[in-house]
Design a protein around this motif. Structure first.
Motif, PDB file in Angstrom:
ATOM      1  N   GLU A 227       0.834  -1.210   0.000  1.00  0.00           N
ATOM      2  CA  GLU A 227       0.000   0.000   0.000  1.00  0.00           C
ATOM      3  C   GLU A 227       0.869   1.261   0.000  1.00  0.00           C
ATOM      4  OE1 GLU A 227      -3.790   1.964   2.422  1.00  0.00           O
ATOM      5  OE2 GLU A 227      -2.719   0.233   3.244  1.00  0.00           O
ATOM      6  N   LEU A 228       1.920   1.256   0.797  1.00  0.00           N
ATOM      7  CA  LEU A 228       2.814   2.420   0.840  1.00  0.00           C
ATOM      8  C   LEU A 228       3.545   2.587  -0.484  1.00  0.00           C
ATOM      9  CD1 LEU A 228       4.100   4.730   2.456  1.00  0.00           C
ATOM     10  CD2 LEU A 228       5.824   3.086   3.273  1.00  0.00           C
ATOM     11  N   LEU A 229       4.021   1.481  -1.058  1.00  0.00           N
ATOM     12  CA  LEU A 229       4.740   1.563  -2.325  1.00  0.00           C
ATOM     13  C   LEU A 229       3.835   2.072  -3.446  1.00  0.00           C
ATOM     14  CD1 LEU A 229       6.956  -1.669  -2.267  1.00  0.00           C
ATOM     15  CD2 LEU A 229       7.549   0.640  -1.531  1.00  0.00           C
ATOM     16  N   ARG A 230       2.597   1.626  -3.458  1.00  0.00           N
ATOM     17  CA  ARG A 230       1.670   2.111  -4.488  1.00  0.00           C
ATOM     18  C   ARG A 230       1.417   3.611  -4.335  1.00  0.00           C
ATOM     19  NH1 ARG A 230      -0.674  -3.143  -4.209  1.00  0.00           N
ATOM     20  NH2 ARG A 230      -1.891  -2.580  -2.362  1.00  0.00           N
ATOM     21  N   PHE A 231       1.306   4.069  -3.099  1.00  0.00           N
ATOM     22  CA  PHE A 231       1.073   5.491  -2.855  1.00  0.00           C
ATOM     23  C   PHE A 231       2.264   6.336  -3.322  1.00  0.00           C
ATOM     24  CE2 PHE A 231       1.693   9.144   0.020  1.00  0.00           C
ATOM     25  CZ  PHE A 231       0.561   9.881  -0.290  1.00  0.00           C
ATOM     26  N   LEU A 232       3.474   5.920  -2.986  1.00  0.00           N
ATOM     27  CA  LEU A 232       4.676   6.699  -3.311  1.00  0.00           C
ATOM     28  C   LEU A 232       5.030   6.603  -4.793  1.00  0.00           C
ATOM     29  CD1 LEU A 232       6.897   5.722  -0.230  1.00  0.00           C
ATOM     30  CD2 LEU A 232       5.689   7.885  -0.587  1.00  0.00           C
ATOM     31  N   SER A 233       4.610   5.538  -5.461  1.00  0.00           N
ATOM     32  CA  SER A 233       5.016   5.312  -6.854  1.00  0.00           C
ATOM     33  C   SER A 233       4.440   6.345  -7.815  1.00  0.00           C
ATOM     34  CB  SER A 233       4.595   3.911  -7.302  1.00  0.00           C
ATOM     35  OG  SER A 233       3.177   3.809  -7.351  1.00  0.00           O
ATOM     36  N   GLU A 234       3.469   7.133  -7.376  1.00  0.00           N
ATOM     37  CA  GLU A 234       2.878   8.145  -8.246  1.00  0.00           C
ATOM     38  C   GLU A 234       3.775   9.374  -8.406  1.00  0.00           C
ATOM     39  OE1 GLU A 234      -0.825   8.877  -6.353  1.00  0.00           O
ATOM     40  OE2 GLU A 234      -1.710   6.948  -6.944  1.00  0.00           O
ATOM     41  N   TYR A 235       4.794   9.485  -7.582  1.00  0.00           N
ATOM     42  CA  TYR A 235       5.741  10.608  -7.689  1.00  0.00           C
ATOM     43  C   TYR A 235       6.806  10.294  -8.741  1.00  0.00           C
ATOM     44  CZ  TYR A 235       3.780  12.761  -3.509  1.00  0.00           C
ATOM     45  OH  TYR A 235       2.937  13.372  -2.615  1.00  0.00           O
ATOM     46  N   LYS A 236       7.399  11.347  -9.285  1.00  0.00           N
ATOM     47  CA  LYS A 236       8.477  11.164 -10.256  1.00  0.00           C
ATOM     48  C   LYS A 236       9.837  10.994  -9.576  1.00  0.00           C
ATOM     49  CE  LYS A 236       6.275  13.662 -14.054  1.00  0.00           C
ATOM     50  NZ  LYS A 236       6.287  14.871 -14.908  1.00  0.00           N
ATOM     51  N   PHE A 237      10.025  11.671  -8.448  1.00  0.00           N
ATOM     52  CA  PHE A 237      11.317  11.635  -7.758  1.00  0.00           C
ATOM     53  C   PHE A 237      11.097  11.393  -6.259  1.00  0.00           C
ATOM     54  CE2 PHE A 237      11.489  14.715 -11.263  1.00  0.00           C
ATOM     55  CZ  PHE A 237      12.522  14.204 -12.036  1.00  0.00           C
ATOM     56  N   MET A 238      12.095  10.753  -5.646  1.00  0.00           N
ATOM     57  CA  MET A 238      12.053  10.561  -4.196  1.00  0.00           C
ATOM     58  C   MET A 238      13.424  10.889  -3.613  1.00  0.00           C
ATOM     59  SD  MET A 238      10.756   7.290  -1.968  1.00  0.00           S
ATOM     60  CE  MET A 238      10.479   7.476  -0.205  1.00  0.00           C
ATOM     61  N   ILE A 239      13.437  11.717  -2.584  1.00  0.00           N
ATOM     62  CA  ILE A 239      14.698  12.075  -1.934  1.00  0.00           C
ATOM     63  C   ILE A 239      15.203  10.867  -1.149  1.00  0.00           C
ATOM     64  CG2 ILE A 239      15.773  13.557  -0.205  1.00  0.00           C
ATOM     65  CD1 ILE A 239      13.790  15.742  -1.088  1.00  0.00           C
ATOM     66  N   ALA A 240      16.438  10.484  -1.413  1.00  0.00           N
ATOM     67  CA  ALA A 240      17.026   9.290  -0.812  1.00  0.00           C
ATOM     68  C   ALA A 240      18.406   9.657  -0.264  1.00  0.00           C
ATOM     69  CB  ALA A 240      17.137   8.172  -1.854  1.00  0.00           C
ATOM     70  N   ILE A 241      18.417  10.250   0.897  1.00  0.00           N
ATOM     71  CA  ILE A 241      19.668  10.692   1.525  1.00  0.00           C
ATOM     72  C   ILE A 241      19.910   9.855   2.776  1.00  0.00           C
ATOM     73  CG2 ILE A 241      20.913  12.626   2.551  1.00  0.00           C
ATOM     74  CD1 ILE A 241      19.308  14.520   0.843  1.00  0.00           C
ATOM     75  N   GLU A 242      21.046   9.165   2.825  1.00  0.00           N
ATOM     76  CA  GLU A 242      21.368   8.307   3.973  1.00  0.00           C
ATOM     77  C   GLU A 242      21.658   9.160   5.201  1.00  0.00           C
ATOM     78  OE1 GLU A 242      20.848   5.295   3.472  1.00  0.00           O
ATOM     79  OE2 GLU A 242      21.499   4.674   1.468  1.00  0.00           O
ATOM     80  N   ASN A 243      21.613   8.535   6.386  1.00  0.00           N
ATOM     81  CA  ASN A 243      21.932   9.295   7.599  1.00  0.00           C
ATOM     82  C   ASN A 243      23.437   9.471   7.791  1.00  0.00           C
ATOM     83  OD1 ASN A 243      22.962   6.969   9.024  1.00  0.00           O
ATOM     84  ND2 ASN A 243      20.884   6.397   9.559  1.00  0.00           N
TER      85      ASN A 243
END
Length: 444
Positions: A227-243
């Motif tokens: 469910e979460l993946l389907r919701f986020l998949s509608e975006y074109k970009f996702m910020i992926a910055i490690e800690n």
């Protein structure tokens, strides 16, 4: 005649002594053989946080090991197991026999235990399992469930599908993060991006949107829920910055957008390009001088389907979706990954069996080095406007310096091979900090 008798008596005595020695030697060998081949090799978990009774016999291939957290069995143990996130500086099993293997499991960055990344600490371990490709049981791609997850179109949304949401800007970017104090200055960089581009932020960090009600409960423990993946998949970009920016430290922040068919905007591991599915699978923050330059490029991609989809060949190129041979080899040979549903497939069980095999088959003079957990002492962060420095970088720098001091003290205590407690360790640490003596190098 008397001389002959004396020689005869001496010969009989010698034979009796030899027979006695042979008897005791054979008895001892039988005991040794029984210990070696009939009784399982013992491994002891060394952790105050394991408050429950843990004592199991595990079959690891052709080998059998008894794994326990009963500290009273340490004298019988061939190996002592440590979990990096809950190691206590005043709690180590000393004195230590030369035959006893120390094994370290630590999949996290050094934010929890800064002293772990230092060579002075690592060189006392014979076996490691960390994110580094150079550890004995590497966990570099543990957050990637499978190669099929990268190529599957279960969550794939076409370029046109991503562009049809009129209430979102063409350059739709999502940020989902709840750790708001990081060595990489993640939250500071995203603040800079937000000055130039609308970003939907759903986590507790910089939140300006709320997740759908069905996703708000415990999403942190369900990062790969359909469910979460389907919701986020509608975006074109996702910020992926490690800690933290450590070589080979790659978490779900990189893999999850790739699984969804969303382009990651990545900062973290300096070796990340060794692991991306294709030569162009993500946008790397370090390739841009500042956030404004990055936003300019994002806008260009967001309005150009051909250019945008060139980053999604792991979804669109059916003949050769993953061209990275290193990644393909890793997916075949790795010993652990999330989502493995086979028996005894948990990380801790894999680690226990790997150490079991190691103590039986590997020489004791093999030790870990700095490559086994390779993180820089100086916090590394993304380039921001006007050479700004993240707000908390000074605090993290100080924490890492204290960790280095702790590692040097532990190194010296381990070499003495005499037990010590929390109070003794803290007293020595305070003495060095107050005397500004933390920079003194340990013997190599």
């Amino acid at each position: 005649m008397r001389l002959a008798q004396r020689y005869g008596i001496a010969l009989v005595a010698l034979l009796l002594v030899g027979a006695t020695v042979l008897f005791f030697w054979s008895e001892n060998m039988m005991i040794y053989d029984n210990t070696q081949f009939n009784s399982p090799v013992e491994l002891v978990w060394w952790s105050r946080d394991m408050s429950w009774n843990y004592d199991e016999q595990r079959q690891c291939g052709i080998h059998t090991c008894r794994i326990t957290n009963k500290r009273s069995r340490r004298p019988l143990a061939r190996g002592v197991l440590f979990y990096g996130s809950n190691i206590k500086t005043g709690d180590f099993p000393l004195p230590r026999s030369k035959q006893q293997v120390w094994a370290l499991l630590h999949e996290e960055s050094p934010r929890n235990t800064p002293f772990v990344s230092n060579k002075e600490f690592l060189r006392h371990f014979h076996f490691t399992s960390t994110f580094s490709r150079y550890s004995n049981l590497p966990l570099t791609t543990m957050y990637l469930p499978s190669g099929e997850a990268l190529t599957s179109k279960d969550y794939y949304v076409t370029f046109g599908g991503k562009s049809r949401y009129g209430y979102r800007p063409s350059t739709s970017v999502v940020f989902l993060q709840s750790d708001c104090d990081t060595m990489s200055g993640r939250e500071d960089y995203v603040k800079e991006l937000m000055k130039h581009l609308p970003i939907d932020s759903y986590g507790s960090c910089l939140r300006n949107r709320d997740l759908p009600e069905s996703l708000q409960k415990d999403y942190l423990n369900n990062l790969y829920s359909p469910e979460l993946l389907r919701f986020l998949s509608e975006y074109k970009f996702m910020i992926a910055i490690e800690n933290a920016a450590c070589p080979d430290y790659i978490t779900e922040k990189f893999w999850r957008p790739l699984i969804m068919g969303v382009i990651p905007i990545y900062f973290g591991s300096p070796t990340i390009k060794d692991w991306e599915p294709n030569n162009k699978s993500a946008i790397f923050v370090n390739d841009f001088q500042n956030p404004q330059a990055l936003v300019k490029y994002l806008n260009k991609l967001a309005d150009n389907q051909e250019l945008y989809d060139s980053y999604r060949q792991h979804k669109l190129n059916r003949r050769n979706p993953i061209s990275n041979k290193k990644l393909l080899h890793n997916l075949v040979t790795r010993q652990y990954h999330m989502g493995d549903s086979s028996p005894e497939a948990s990380l801790f069980e894999k680690f226990e069996c790997a150490v079991c095999y190691h103590v039986i088959n590997t020489a004791r003079n093999v030790r870990a080095d700095s490559r086994h957990y390779n993180c820089p002492l100086e916090p590394v962060y993304a380039k921001m406007e006007g050479q700004k420095i993240p707000q908390n970088v000074a605090d993290w720098r100080a924490a890492m310096e204290v960790g280095q001091c702790q590692a040097k003290i532990l190194d010296e205590f381990f070499r003495r091979n005499i037990g010590f407690n929390d109070a003794e360790f803290d007293a020595e640490l305070n003495r060095r900090i107050e005397g500004n003596n933390c920079s003194n190098s340990s013997n190599t």
